[in-house]
Write a protein that holds these residues in place. Structure first.
Motif, short mmCIF file in Angstrom:
data_model
loop_
_atom_site.label_atom_id
_atom_site.label_comp_id
_atom_site.label_asym_id
_atom_site.label_seq_id
_atom_site.Cartn_x
_atom_site.Cartn_y
_atom_site.Cartn_z
N ARG A 1 0.92 -8.76 7.12
CA ARG A 1 -0.49 -8.33 7.14
C ARG A 1 -0.60 -6.86 6.77
O ARG A 1 -1.49 -6.45 6.02
N LEU A 2 0.33 -6.05 7.32
CA LEU A 2 0.24 -4.60 7.06
C LEU A 2 0.49 -4.29 5.59
O LEU A 2 -0.27 -3.53 4.97
N VAL A 3 1.53 -4.88 5.00
CA VAL A 3 1.92 -4.48 3.65
C VAL A 3 1.06 -5.13 2.57
O VAL A 3 1.06 -4.68 1.42
N THR A 4 0.32 -6.18 2.92
CA THR A 4 -0.50 -6.85 1.90
C THR A 4 -1.99 -6.61 2.07
O THR A 4 -2.74 -6.62 1.09
N ALA A 5 -2.43 -6.41 3.30
CA ALA A 5 -3.87 -6.28 3.56
C ALA A 5 -4.25 -4.86 3.92
O ALA A 5 -4.99 -4.17 3.19
N SER A 6 -3.77 -4.38 5.06
CA SER A 6 -4.25 -3.09 5.56
C SER A 6 -3.66 -1.91 4.81
O SER A 6 -4.33 -0.89 4.61
N ARG A 7 -2.39 -2.00 4.35
CA ARG A 7 -1.77 -0.86 3.66
C ARG A 7 -0.97 -1.35 2.46
O ARG A 7 0.27 -1.38 2.46
N PRO A 8 -1.66 -1.74 1.41
CA PRO A 8 -0.97 -2.29 0.23
C PRO A 8 -0.03 -1.29 -0.43
O PRO A 8 0.87 -1.70 -1.17
N ARG A 9 -0.25 -0.02 -0.18
CA ARG A 9 0.65 0.98 -0.77
C ARG A 9 2.09 0.77 -0.29
O ARG A 9 3.04 0.95 -1.05
N ILE A 10 2.20 0.40 0.98
CA ILE A 10 3.53 0.12 1.53
C ILE A 10 4.14 -1.09 0.82
O ILE A 10 5.32 -1.10 0.45
N GLY A 11 3.30 -2.12 0.62
CA GLY A 11 3.77 -3.31 -0.08
C GLY A 11 4.24 -2.97 -1.49
O GLY A 11 5.25 -3.52 -1.96
#
Length: 991
Positions: free
Chosen positions: A676-686
């Motif tokens: 959820r974090l890497v795809t939705a809330s913080r795509p930069r991390i993804g």
């Protein structure tokens, strides 16, 4: 010397002797041994030859002759041997003939062999033929110590060869032993006991060796003779007088203690034994244990007596029920326990005495007490002290254990095994007296801290190990609240600088303790800085011993998992303290780090990932932190790829190892980031992880045949699927294409299929396009190498490594087909590209569902068939959607649903088989639902006629299939099959 004597001497010669000469001598001796009158030759030699080798050979030959030929010897021959051997043993008639050799005055091995010959005669002849043997022997005891010694050797030999239960006995030997003991009890045991008493009384001062020999002989017989013969006022007084006489030799005093121990340990009813134990007044010997030399034989024997006595008293306490007898036994225990504890702490305890077993028994008696008295609380403390002393390592191994060399590793393994029962005892004591146990551990830690570091590494380690073991029995709630002394012990652990912390053992158990008690720290977050300090300074990750720092990586990761968001305020401090560690891990050559396996250092990246991957961390900082970690790892991979291309064969594996580690570290790092974090809330991390993945896929192109790299990349793809979710889909075609291109061996195909299984489970029908391209290649390669039918590797008796790989590939294929079928992807099997593999797949599923040895595999294949029927057979069924599938269904219905179940190998009592049976019942329901009476008539006409079915079978079966009671259908069908088996009478052949 005659020829026989020469031959015997040569055959016994251990020095340089010509091989042919020695062989000839042995053959000559064997030839003499086989002559009918060899026993006369042996008797003659024993009387007139003083060569000990000849004497021993003759006695051994006599024993062999008696064992093998006794039944064929005449009564005169037996009488000759009997009288001759007895005369030798008792010096009967020797005094009147000075020319005769005295065998009983020879060396020990000759005397023992003479005793064994006599025992062999007793085996065959007592009491029916030679009734007077013991009585006659005792009449000769007045001839002195030589005959007394021989008498004891005979009795000892009788115990060794026939009576003692310490050795396995045949039924015949047990029967003979009972015969001999019964006759001796009736005829001569009282006289023998009186002889023991008289001899010991007479020789106690003049011949201590003989006196000790007699006492040892007596000890052996106590277990089966009348206890009153030795446990009487006269004999007990003598034994204790011997034990307590300071002027006597220790061997006599120790032998007397052994006799008392045998008396104490004699099997008796507890109501008879308790008075005996009380009348012994065992406290008389307590002083000998405390005041004597702990290493002396006397103290060792008396220690065994004290501990053996305590065991018997405890046993009486457990088996007696009256308040009076329990009170008496508890008084005796209270009296002896201080000495027992002293023995356990200071003396070598006999291996037959189980410290833990005894102490467990005593603690068990305390469980029933409503409240422990002061004396019992004192005993609890003494038990804890015994445990503490027993678990201490020997200082002589200190350096070995620190460096963990071969000796240190062996000692650590030995102590680990030895400690198991002691720690169980500790936890048991902790449940009976929790406060006392925790106070003891607190004091042990306090004392360890106060001692000098030079001499107490072992004491500190033992105290910390006690604390660690204590936590195993504690509930989660007790941990959180810090019940009892825990609220004092854990802060003490965290705030104390323990001496000897530089030693591997102390450092490891210290870190293990912190990890064990993390539930307390979760509830008391004020101690988090102490925890971080312990792990981040020289006590943990920066410890001088590599074994400690390796373990610290893993334990720190576990700590982080538990604390998570509570560590966010400390991220900068943590990363700052880890900067040198991370730099070392990402720049040094992997080989020079000396790290491998589960402690290769990657756990530290997982720990950091768990912290910085939290949503509590500000987005900007999170990106910076991740970049700070990913950049050097990616650089390590880039450098490794370039260096590996030009590396020599010697350096190639080192360069590959560096790449491997970096991949593993990235894998570990990503575990802290949710999808959820890497795809939705913080795509930069993804995006950062996608860029990393893109770079890593190059490895498959540049080094496709390097298995270690390939497996690590596949593992990372597995992880990225969980981390990146659907956003990883664009990267899959390229990755799978490259992986498939290089998956030619069974082991490689297994890894590829496992990855596909995960992808299907994760993305379902979204993967159809990829599978349309991949499945034909997979099917082609697998069906080309997997034998089917009778050639299946699972049927082979001898399993080679190649076969094992094929079996694993076959099992993984079943799983793969099952995953595809159960995720709505069965249409892939029907595409034009897959058409050539449809028939092999169906044949494999049909055969496996009926005959595979592994029931779980058969069950999976039945489930696949169920899904294929549901997918490919529309309702109402009007025409065949998949050409040839109708025939497969009919074959499946007949062979799997009927004949495989009818076969006697189908075990209805097995739980796994019942699971398979449930799926077969479900398959019948599905087929009836799809095809109605057409299915029913096929099954009845194709299978049941051969089983002599009753006329109303069709109607009964139809009713069960039409109903909603699946359980009822299952019971009906199982009953039907069992009845049909009886009708077949075992003549059924599986089709």
């Amino acid at each position: 010397m005659d020829d026989l004597e020469n031959a015997i001497l040569i055959s016994f010669e251990s020095g340089p002797v010509e091989a042919s000469l020695k062989s000839h001598a042995v053959s000559y001796c064997q030839q003499i041994k086989e002559t009918p009158d060899v026993f006369r030759i042996c008797i003659h030699k024993l009387w007139f030859c003083n060569l000990v080798q000849v004497q021993f050979w003759c006695l051994q030959t006599l024993q062999d002759v008696l064992r093998v030929r006794y039944g064929s010897m005449s009564s005169e021959e037996r009488s000759f041997v009997r009288s001759s051997v007895f005369s030798m043993a008792c010096l009967d008639g020797v005094d009147n003939n000075e020319g005769l050799v005295r065998v009983v005055e020879g060396p020990v091995f000759v005397k023992n062999k003479l005793a064994q010959v006599l025992v062999t005669l007793i085996y065959f002849e007592y009491p029916s033929v030679w009734y007077s043997v013991f009585v006659d022997f005792m009449r000769c005891l007045s001839k002195g110590g030589v005959v007394i010694d021989m008498f004891c050797r005979v009795l000892n030999g009788l115990d060794d060869e026939l009576i003692s239960l310490d050795y396995p006995r045949s039924p015949e030997e047990i029967a003979v032993a009972a015969r001999v003991k019964d006759a001796m009890r009736q005829q001569c045991v009282p006289q023998i006991a009186k002889a023991w008493y008289d001899i010991v009384s007479m020789y106690r001062n003049s011949d201590p060796d003989l006196c000790a020999t007699v006492l040892d002989c007596m000890r052996r017989f106590v277990s089966w003779i009348d206890i009153n013969l030795v446990a009487n006022q006269m004999f007990v007084a003598l034994l204790f007088e011997l034990i307590l006489s300071e002027g006597l030799a220790d061997q006599v005093r120790g032998a007397a203690a052994g006799c008392v121990l045998a008396t104490v340990a004699k099997r008796m009813e507890p109501h008879s034994k308790l008075p005996l134990l009380k009348e012994l007044h065992i406290s008389r010997v307590f002083g000998l244990v405390v005041s004597g030399d702990a290493d002396s034989e006397l103290v060792s024997e008396v220690s065994a007596l004290v501990t053996g006595y305590a065991v018997e008293v405890l046993e009486c306490h457990k088996r007696l029920n009256s308040e009076e007898t329990k009170a008496v036994s508890m008084d005796l225990l209270n009296e002896v326990l201080p000495s027992v504890f002293y023995v356990m702490r200071n003396c070598e305890v006999d291996s037959t005495f189980s410290i833990v077993q005894f102490l467990m028994g005593y603690v068990s008696t305390l469980k029933g007490f409503p409240a422990l008295k002061e004396k019992q609380l004192l005993h609890i403390n003494q038990i804890l002290e015994v445990i503490r002393i027993q678990i201490c390592y020997d200082p002589m191994y200190r350096s070995n254990l620190d460096s963990l060399d071969k000796i240190g590793l062996e000692e650590e393994d030995r102590m680990s095994e030895f400690r198991k029962d002691l720690f169980v005892l500790l936890r048991t004591v902790g449940r009976v007296a929790p406060e006392v146990t925790q106070h003891f551990i607190r004091n042990a830690l306090g004392n360890a801290v106060k001692s000098s570091s030079e001499r107490n590494v072992e004491e500190v380690e033992a105290a910390l190990s006690l604390l660690y073991s204590l936590g195993e029995a504690m509930t989660e709630e007790a941990m959180k609240t810090g019940s009892g002394c825990l609220s004092e012990l854990i802060p003490m652990l965290l705030t104390t600088k323990f001496p000897g912390h530089s030693h591997r053992l102390v450092a490891l158990v210290y870190l293990e303790n912190i990890t064990r008690y993390m539930k307390f720290i979760q509830e008391h977050s004020q101690y988090i800085p102490n925890v971080l300090g312990a792990f981040l300074d020289e006590r943990g990750l920066h410890h001088q011993n590599v074994h400690v720092s390796r373990r610290a990586y893993y334990l720190f990761m576990r700590v982080v998992k538990l604390l998570k968001s509570k560590l966010v305020p400390y991220i900068d401090e943590i990363l700052q303290n880890l900067q040198d560690t991370l730099s070392q891990l990402t720049t040094m050559n992997f080989a020079s780090r000396g790290l491998s396996g589960t402690e290769d250092g990657s756990h530290i990246f997982e720990a950091i990932g768990l912290i910085i991957g939290l949503e509590d961390v500000p987005a900007e900082k999170q990106s910076d932190y991740l970049s700070l970690l990913l950049t050097p790892l990616c650089q390590q991979i880039e450098n490794g790829l370039m260096e590996a291309k030009v590396a020599s064969s010697e350096n190639f594996h080192a360069k590959i190892a560096n790449i491997q580690f970096a991949i593993v570290a990235i894998n570990a790092l990503s575990k802290g980031f949710s999808e959820r974090l890497v795809t939705a809330s913080r795509p930069r991390i993804g995006l950062m992880f996608k860029q990393t993945l893109d770079m890593l896929l190059r490895i498959l192109i540049e080094f496709p045949k390097v298995e270690p790299l390939r497996s690590k990349v596949i593992s990372l793809i597995h992880r990225m699927v969980e981390t990146l979710g659907p956003s990883v889909l664009p990267y899959l075609p390229r990755a799978l294409e490259q992986l498939l291109a290089d998956s030619e061996q069974p082991k490689e195909m297994v890894g590829f299929l496992v990855l596909l299984n995960q992808l299907i489970c994760k993305f379902g029908t979204s993967l159809r396009g990829i599978l349309d391209e991949v499945y034909p290649v997979v099917a082609y390669r697998i069906f080309k190498v997997i034998p089917r039918g009778d050639d299946s590797p699972s049927r082979s008796v001898t399993i080679t490594e190649e076969m094992r790989e094929l079996i694993e590939l076959q099992r993984t294929l079943y799983t793969f087909l099952h995953v595809m079928a159960t995720h709505n992807l069965s249409s892939v099997f029907l595409t034009p590209k897959c058409e050539p593999y449809y028939e092999p797949m169906m044949q494999l599923l049909l055969n496996t569902s009926c005959t595979h040895k592994d029931i779980t595999v058969r069950k999976a294949c039945v489930q696949i068939f169920i899904r294929l029927i549901e997918d490919w057979c529309p309702k109402p069924y009007t025409e065949e959607k998949v050409p040839g599938f109708d025939l497969k269904i009919k074959t499946f219905a007949t062979n799997c649903c009927f004949y495989s179940v009818l076969d006697k190998s189908f075990d209805f009592n097995d739980a796994n088989t019942q699971g398979l049976f449930s799926e077969i019942i479900k398959a019948q329901k599905v087929m009836y639902d799809k095809f109605g009476d057409a299915f029913l008539m096929h099954l009845l006409s194709g299978a049941f006629p051969s089983a002599d079915r009753p006329q109303d079978l069709a109607e009964q079966y139809r009713q069960k299939l039409q109903g909603n009671d699946t359980g009822g259908l299952k019971l009906y069908y199982q009953s039907l099959i069992k009845n049909l088996r009886l009708q077949q009478n075992g003549n059924h052949v599986f089709r």
